[in-house]
Write a protein that holds these residues in place. Structure first.
Motif, PDB file in Angstrom:
ATOM      1  N   ILE A   1      52.275 -11.153  82.029  1.00  0.00           N
ATOM      2  CA  ILE A   1      51.074 -10.706  80.990  1.00  0.00           C
ATOM      3  C   ILE A   1      51.621  -9.934  80.029  1.00  0.00           C
TER       4      ILE A   1
ATOM      5  N   SER B   1      51.384  -7.637  76.242  1.00  0.00           N
ATOM      6  CA  SER B   1      50.304  -6.266  75.828  1.00  0.00           C
ATOM      7  C   SER B   1      49.038  -7.087  75.305  1.00  0.00           C
TER       8      SER B   1
ATOM      9  N   LEU C   1      47.010  -8.378  78.158  1.00  0.00           N
ATOM     10  CA  LEU C   1      46.284  -7.285  78.780  1.00  0.00           C
ATOM     11  C   LEU C   1      45.119  -6.989  77.999  1.00  0.00           C
ATOM     12  N   ASN C   2      45.463  -6.909  76.672  1.00  0.00           N
ATOM     13  CA  ASN C   2      44.149  -6.834  76.057  1.00  0.00           C
ATOM     14  C   ASN C   2      42.768  -7.966  76.163  1.00  0.00           C
TER      15      ASN C   2
ATOM     16  N   VAL D   1      41.493  -6.369  78.969  1.00  0.00           N
ATOM     17  CA  VAL D   1      40.597  -5.234  78.642  1.00  0.00           C
ATOM     18  C   VAL D   1      39.390  -5.595  77.900  1.00  0.00           C
TER      19      VAL D   1
ATOM     20  N   ILE E   1      37.019  -6.517  80.918  1.00  0.00           N
ATOM     21  CA  ILE E   1      36.320  -5.599  81.482  1.00  0.00           C
ATOM     22  C   ILE E   1      35.246  -4.846  80.835  1.00  0.00           C
ATOM     23  N   ARG E   2      35.790  -4.719  79.588  1.00  0.00           N
ATOM     24  CA  ARG E   2      34.413  -3.966  78.801  1.00  0.00           C
ATOM     25  C   ARG E   2      33.145  -4.587  78.845  1.00  0.00           C
TER      26      ARG E   2
ATOM     27  N   ARG F   1      52.447  -4.118  89.029  1.00  0.00           N
ATOM     28  CA  ARG F   1      52.894  -2.809  88.528  1.00  0.00           C
ATOM     29  C   ARG F   1      52.302  -2.553  87.236  1.00  0.00           C
ATOM     30  N   ILE F   2      52.189  -3.642  86.410  1.00  0.00           N
ATOM     31  CA  ILE F   2      51.663  -3.382  85.100  1.00  0.00           C
ATOM     32  C   ILE F   2      50.280  -2.934  85.182  1.00  0.00           C
TER      33      ILE F   2
ATOM     34  N   PHE G   1      50.723   0.839  85.994  1.00  0.00           N
ATOM     35  CA  PHE G   1      51.052   1.591  85.109  1.00  0.00           C
ATOM     36  C   PHE G   1      50.043   1.738  84.121  1.00  0.00           C
ATOM     37  N   THR G   2      49.292   0.712  83.590  1.00  0.00           N
ATOM     38  CA  THR G   2      48.320   0.795  82.442  1.00  0.00           C
ATOM     39  C   THR G   2      46.926   1.357  83.027  1.00  0.00           C
ATOM     40  N   ARG G   3      46.995   1.428  84.315  1.00  0.00           N
ATOM     41  CA  ARG G   3      45.627   2.053  85.222  1.00  0.00           C
ATOM     42  C   ARG G   3      44.545   0.924  85.167  1.00  0.00           C
ATOM     43  N   LEU G   4      44.765  -0.079  84.942  1.00  0.00           N
ATOM     44  CA  LEU G   4      43.821  -1.325  84.916  1.00  0.00           C
ATOM     45  C   LEU G   4      42.958  -1.563  86.103  1.00  0.00           C
TER      46      LEU G   4
ATOM     47  N   LYS H   1      39.922   0.385  86.724  1.00  0.00           N
ATOM     48  CA  LYS H   1      38.924  -0.425  85.972  1.00  0.00           C
ATOM     49  C   LYS H   1      38.413  -1.582  86.666  1.00  0.00           C
TER      50      LYS H   1
END
Lengths: 98, 517
Positions: free
Chosen positions: A49, A51, A54-55, A58, A61-62, A82-83, A86-89, A92
């Motif tokens: 996955i 960036s 990942l968006n 994100v 989630i939002r 790990r991703i 690291f991106t603290r998802l 959330k």
């Protein structure tokens, strides 16, 4: 056991070149989401996955948060886990696996 | 072994269980000019061949239907032992299956019974001619193999004597190869590595290339310049081309002239793939001008040289057989060179479909400040800004290259490395190059000697900008801000990330258990 009322199964990687296709499918499910429902993103077939991918997560989630719902991600490999860390998802959304 | 000369009568072995038929066959074969040995069954025939050797016969003529072992079974047995010996079967049947079986099993014909002299003569002459032709081919094959063994011994001995540390991988498509390499040490502390690739795959290409190296070594040791060597051989080949019996051969060649005192490297390239130099981090760059001189033998030409500093690191040079195979496999030639030079991994499955001879050389250059070991280069590409839409293709190129180099083992770092290369390239192509086709980014990837870590360098031609990724990462995580998430990935996934030159140069290090060597 799968207890989620809504579930999206990604057939492969979620990357810049196919992110919109994934997002359109997920948005159809989000439109049906209500209350404290959980939307499960099954990413076990994804090896990567990026960036832009990942968006997509994100944004999912939002939107779910805005509706009072939650996201659960089923993950099949350590690299994606790990991703998410690291991106603290993982703070959330609920991350399950590998 | 009993063999006959062309002046002798051809020797036929006749096999037939029926005496009357055998006697008639013997008379017919003798009238066709053959010396005939006749036997009554397949077992006796095989024993005779086993005792005296198959080469004493030029032809076997056997009845198809015989008690015990049939003519077809005898033919299979003989062909397995000696495929050059022609076997003709006699049959009274004209069944299609018999004929098809005969063809499928490599038979060279049949004679219809009852025997008619002219038909026998025509079939027998053709079969004897085939045997002779096949035996000549076999002799040539043996001679070619001897040439190949001799060439390989010359190549390895010459390099081992002059340059024992050099690593060489060499395979030829046919017995001998047009690829050849020489090392020459000069008295003024200069060293020359000369590689060449003759056109074609015939024995003549191997002779031509080997001849060129002998000539070049002699000239260089007598203080001729590399330009003089190239010009001399170019003139010789041009004269060949212009002669009436033109062989139309050319020779691609490249000379690396190392001055060990001034630490400079000169490159003279005539139609050869560009050599590469990698620094101690394993980041490789092509040496010499993008377009060199044409191969020797094509045109009257100057042979311009280019210079580079002879810094610590490794130098690679390969023939176009490797470039072609890498392009065919969709991988970086450096990754393929790394794999082929790695003696721990088999190469047959990679090289079995190679369309050309392959020679690859690698050697190290060190100085007193060099680290104990250098990284090995795997990828070095220059990508134009308009390639953003092809990011999946570039990712596949990297994945295949890294997978080839690591051999059959699985690589737990692969996903991390690939996702960061992807992010780095997207950033460089989109922001650094602004998707313009006249701007470029450079991607370089290397592995550590033990294969436990990778280094990735991505550099773009943009102006860059300052970016406080740590502050942004906090905000992005808390407020789910999507922007610059790729930058955050590149900072957090690798073991170490260095961003310099205002963000236009990114270095990432990945560590784990890979075990390439």
């Amino acid at each position: 056991m799968n207890t989620a009322a809504l579930s999206y199964q990604a057939g492969g990687d979620i990357v810049s070149t196919n992110a919109n296709t994934h997002l359109e499918e997920i948005e159809r499910l989000l439109a049906r989401m209500s209350g404290s429902q959980v939307l499960e993103l099954d990413l076990r077939a994804s090896r990567m996955i990026d960036s832009v991918g990942l968006n997509v997560i994100v944004k999912t989630i939002r939107t779910a948060e805005g509706k009072g719902g939650r996201i659960r991600m089923l993950i099949g490999n350590e690299s994606i886990k790990r991703i998410c860390t690291f991106t603290r998802l993982d703070q959330k959304a609920e991350v399950v696996g590998p | 072994m009993d063999t006959h000369t062309s002046a002798q009568k051809p020797h036929a072995l006749l096999v037939d269980d029926e005496k009357s038929s055998r006697d008639l066959g013997k008379i017919m074969l003798e009238r066709c000019g053959c010396k005939v040995t006749s036997v009554e069954g397949a077992g006796t025939a095989k024993a005779l061949i086993e005792q005296g050797g198959s080469s004493r016969f030029d032809l076997v003529v056997s009845d198809y239907w015989m008690p015990g072992e049939s003519g077809l079974e005898l033919m299979k047995s003989i062909t397995q032992e000696d495929s050059t010996l022609s076997v003709v079967l006699m049959t009274a049947d004209g069944e299609r299956e018999i004929l098809e079986t005969l063809i499928l099993n490599g038979g060279c014909g049949y004679i219809h019974k009852p025997l008619v002299l002219e038909a026998v003569r025509e079939r027998v002459e053709r079969a004897i001619e085939r045997t002779r032709h096949m035996r000549e081919l076999r002799e040539m094959q043996i001679e070619a193999n001897k040439v190949a063994d001799n060439q390989r011994a010359l190549l390895e001995r010459q390099l081992a004597l002059r340059w024992p540390d050099i690593e060489l991988f060499f395979i030829s498509k046919s017995q001998a190869s047009g690829d050849f390499v020489s090392a020459v040490e000069l008295s003024d502390n200069r060293k020359i590595l000369l590689a060449s690739d003759g056109s074609g795959h015939e024995l003549s290409s191997a002779f031509q290339s080997t001849y060129f190296h002998g000539l070049a070594r002699g000239m260089l040791e007598r203080e001729a310049t590399i330009d003089e060597v190239f010009a001399y051989f170019n003139d010789a080949l041009l004269a060949e081309w212009n002669s009436s019996d033109a062989s139309m051969q050319s020779l691609a060649t490249c000379a690396l002239i190392m001055d060990l005192e001034s630490k400079t490297l000169e490159i003279a390239n005539a139609g050869f793939p560009r050599p590469f130099h990698s620094n101690p981090d394993g980041f490789a760059s092509a040496l010499g001008d993008e377009v060199g001189a044409p191969p020797l033998g094509w045109f009257l030409s100057e042979f311009p040289r280019s210079q580079a500093p002879l810094g610590p690191g490794r130098i690679y040079i390969w023939t176009d057989g490797l470039s072609d195979l890498a392009a065919d496999q969709g991988i970086d030639p450096l990754a393929l060179a790394d794999r082929l030079l790695n003696k721990n991994f088999p190469h047959e499955n990679l090289t079995s479909n190679a369309g050309d001879d392959i020679a690859v050389l690698r050697f190290e250059e060190k100085d007193e400040n060099s680290p104990a070991s250098f990284h090995y280069p795997l990828i070095s590409v220059r990508i134009s800004g308009d390639q953003l839409d092809n990011i999946d293709t570039w990712q596949a190129y990297c994945e295949k290259s890294l997978s080839i180099a690591q051999g059959p083992k699985t690589n737990p770092l692969l996903s991390d490395v690939l996702v960061c290369i992807r992010e780095g390239l997207i950033n460089a192509l989109k922001h650094g190059c602004e998707a313009r086709d006249d701007r470029f980014c450079e991607l370089r990837v290397s592995r550590s000697p033990n294969g436990e870590s990778y280094l990735v360098q991505i550099k773009d031609e943009g102006e860059g900008h300052e970016f406080d990724w740590e502050a942004h990462a906090d905000k992005a995580a808390e407020a789910l801000i999507p922007e610059h998430r790729g930058m955050i990935m590149m900072q957090t996934i690798p073991e170490r990330t260095c961003v310099s030159e205002n963000g236009t140069l990114i270095l990432m290090e990945f560590r784990g258990e890979v075990g390439a060597n």
